[in-house]
Motif scaffolding. Structure first.
Motif, PDB file in Angstrom:
ATOM      1  N   UNK A 162      21.089  -5.191  18.190  1.00  0.00           N
ATOM      2  CA  UNK A 162      21.042  -5.802  16.737  1.00  0.00           C
ATOM      3  C   UNK A 162      20.065  -6.678  16.241  1.00  0.00           C
ATOM      4  N   UNK A 163      19.060  -7.212  17.174  1.00  0.00           N
ATOM      5  CA  UNK A 163      17.980  -8.085  16.701  1.00  0.00           C
ATOM      6  C   UNK A 163      17.124  -7.259  15.395  1.00  0.00           C
ATOM      7  N   UNK A 164      16.685  -8.299  14.409  1.00  0.00           N
ATOM      8  CA  UNK A 164      16.174  -7.632  13.327  1.00  0.00           C
ATOM      9  C   UNK A 164      14.834  -8.108  13.175  1.00  0.00           C
ATOM     10  N   UNK A 165      13.724  -7.246  13.402  1.00  0.00           N
ATOM     11  CA  UNK A 165      12.339  -7.481  13.662  1.00  0.00           C
ATOM     12  C   UNK A 165      11.742  -7.943  12.294  1.00  0.00           C
ATOM     13  N   UNK A 166      10.538  -8.564  12.378  1.00  0.00           N
ATOM     14  CA  UNK A 166       9.744  -8.600  11.200  1.00  0.00           C
ATOM     15  C   UNK A 166       9.041  -7.409  11.033  1.00  0.00           C
ATOM     16  N   UNK A 167       9.831  -6.373  10.116  1.00  0.00           N
ATOM     17  CA  UNK A 167       9.386  -5.012   9.921  1.00  0.00           C
ATOM     18  C   UNK A 167       8.192  -4.996   9.300  1.00  0.00           C
ATOM     19  N   UNK A 168       7.986  -5.654   8.145  1.00  0.00           N
ATOM     20  CA  UNK A 168       6.739  -5.509   7.296  1.00  0.00           C
ATOM     21  C   UNK A 168       5.643  -5.853   8.217  1.00  0.00           C
ATOM     22  N   UNK A 169       5.563  -7.035   8.945  1.00  0.00           N
ATOM     23  CA  UNK A 169       4.468  -7.358  10.041  1.00  0.00           C
ATOM     24  C   UNK A 169       4.186  -6.351  11.090  1.00  0.00           C
ATOM     25  N   UNK A 170       5.158  -5.672  11.527  1.00  0.00           N
ATOM     26  CA  UNK A 170       4.984  -4.606  12.379  1.00  0.00           C
ATOM     27  C   UNK A 170       4.343  -3.364  11.936  1.00  0.00           C
ATOM     28  N   UNK A 171       4.689  -2.880  10.620  1.00  0.00           N
ATOM     29  CA  UNK A 171       4.011  -1.806  10.020  1.00  0.00           C
ATOM     30  C   UNK A 171       2.760  -2.168   9.512  1.00  0.00           C
ATOM     31  N   UNK A 172       2.458  -3.549   9.148  1.00  0.00           N
ATOM     32  CA  UNK A 172       1.020  -3.795   8.666  1.00  0.00           C
ATOM     33  C   UNK A 172       0.112  -3.966   9.728  1.00  0.00           C
ATOM     34  N   UNK A 173       0.465  -4.242  10.960  1.00  0.00           N
ATOM     35  CA  UNK A 173      -0.369  -4.123  12.145  1.00  0.00           C
ATOM     36  C   UNK A 173      -0.603  -2.950  12.279  1.00  0.00           C
ATOM     37  N   UNK A 174       0.418  -1.743  12.246  1.00  0.00           N
ATOM     38  CA  UNK A 174      -0.039  -0.511  12.767  1.00  0.00           C
ATOM     39  C   UNK A 174      -0.948   0.066  11.614  1.00  0.00           C
ATOM     40  N   UNK A 175      -0.878  -0.347  10.447  1.00  0.00           N
ATOM     41  CA  UNK A 175      -1.839   0.199   9.545  1.00  0.00           C
ATOM     42  C   UNK A 175      -3.049  -0.355   9.451  1.00  0.00           C
TER      43      UNK A 175
END
Length: 409
Positions: A162-175
């Motif tokens: 149940x760890x909650x990641x920094x989703x926007x940062x992960x997606x921004x990196x992929x982009x």
């Protein structure tokens, strides 16, 4: 000239009656078909199903499945949706469509187990390599993306732990790196946050490329349907996925589609009820001596809580949204046998996989066998996951209390 009479059996097969077309009810009708009948050869040649403007074969869509796809797009904020027989089928269809021999896929170490198994046992046979990254460390993902990386899977929160990641940062990196991002959005369900609008302001400046959703969970809500979806906003990416979907022969039944359509109007109410019950019981379990740690994104002590608050905290009038799922770590002074007694002693909580239905569920896990690397954010001990159903919270608390007493004295 009067038409020749047919045998009774033929008349029953080719009956001429057609009901009037102006019947309207609150719920969409259920259309079930493999064969779709064309009025003439010209129509058979001209009809197209790829743009959902018509029908050619049951596997490619019916009015019922089209309705469900469009309503799911409204739920998650996507533009195109594909229906598949399960959540795992949704994951598989994305990986099979977007990866080829020589490519690499990156998966969070806390991902849904069957996604990891699919990659390790099947994709590897086709020359597709993989690596696991720490979802709580954006720099770790950045270091693992190579020129061969074509797909990055993301979960928010991670499975079981149940760890909650920094989703926007992960997606921004992929982009930034030009890599497709695919999110398992089953937990968020389109209600905790909008996967294609992570800024949350309607700009759609930042969002995932693909969202997969196990409709088995909250959209169904009854624990009686297996179904999944694959959603996108990019038309070219959607068509790529759709053609793979067609070639794999994925389809869903009209009756199952009807069940999900019937449940969708209440999903927000049910999600909120699951969430409220889970938070109350999670806070209560924090006070129990046998519990070393409670893993619930909405609790300040849970790993990644700040990321959850930033992304999901505005939902529900500022209360945030967090589903009905959480895990606890039982203090290591208690044995696995005692943890098994805890689970076996519960009366309202049933032993069973999945979640999102009306019945509360419990599953003990050996987290060490599920991870490729240590999990420093977890306290030592045995992990037990709870799905909170729609029972009265007071009854569930009493059930937990008697089971804790029986297992740990």
């Amino acid at each position: 000239m009067k038409q020749a009479a047919y045998d009774l059996t033929t008349e029953l097969v080719h009956h001429s009656y057609q009901p009037p077309a102006d019947f309207v009810s609150l719920l969409p009708p259920v259309h079930k078909a493999s064969t779709v009948v064309f009025p003439n050869v010209a129509a058979m040649r001209e009809r197209r199903w790829l743009d959902k403007s018509s029908y050619t074969y049951g596997l490619h869509g019916t009015p019922t499945t089209y309705q469900l796809e469009e309503r799911l797009c409204t739920l998650e904020g996507g533009k195109q949706c594909l229906l598949v027989p399960s959540g795992l089928a949704a994951i598989a269809s994305v990986s099979l469509s977007l990866l080829k021999a020589g490519d690499e896929v990156l998966i969070p170490d806390n991902a849904y187990g069957p996604n990891k198994s699919l990659t390790e046992a099947e994709l590897v046979q086709w020359g597709i390599t993989h690596a696991y990254y720490d979802p709580m460390n954006v720099a770790d993902l950045a270091a693992r993306i190579t020129k061969r990386t074509r797909l990055v899977w993301i979960e928010a929160p991670g499975s079981v732990s149940m760890e909650f990641p920094d989703l926007p940062a992960l997606v921004a990196l992929c982009r930034e790196r030009g890599v497709i991002s695919a999110l398992d959005n089953t937990w968020g369900a389109g209600l905790a946050f909008k996967p294609f609008d992570l800024d949350g302001d309607g700009s759609h400046r930042l969002g995932v490329d693909v969202s997969v959703h196990a409709l088995t969970k909250y959209p169904s809500g009854g624990g009686d349907v297996l179904m999944g979806s694959v959603m996108t906003v990019n038309q070219a990416l959607h068509m790529r996925l759709k053609l793979t979907h067609m070639r794999l022969g994925f389809g869903v039944s009209g009756n199952d589609s009807e069940t999900v359509l019937r449940s969708l109007p209440s999903i927000a109410l049910r999600y909120r009820a699951h969430d409220q019950g889970a938070r109350e019981l999670a806070r209560w379990l924090q006070q129990q001596p046998a519990v070393a740690q409670v893993l619930h994104p909405a609790l300040p002590e849970s790993p990644g809580h700040a990321h959850w608050a930033k992304l999901c905290g505005a939902a529900n009038g500022g209360q945030g949204a967090a589903a009905g799922l959480f895990s606890v770590v039982i203090d290591p002074r208690h044995s696995q046998a005692q943890v098994d007694v805890l689970c076996d002693s519960l009366r309202l909580f049933k032993l069973g996989y999945s979640w999102g239905g009306p019945v509360s569920l419990v599953v003990p896990y050996e987290i060490e066998t599920m991870r490729a690397r240590p999990v420093p954010q977890l306290q030592p001990g045995t992990v037990v996951r709870f799905n909170i159903g729609l029972e009265a919270v007071e009854d569930l608390r009493a059930d937990l209390a008697q089971a804790l007493a029986k297992a740990f004295g």
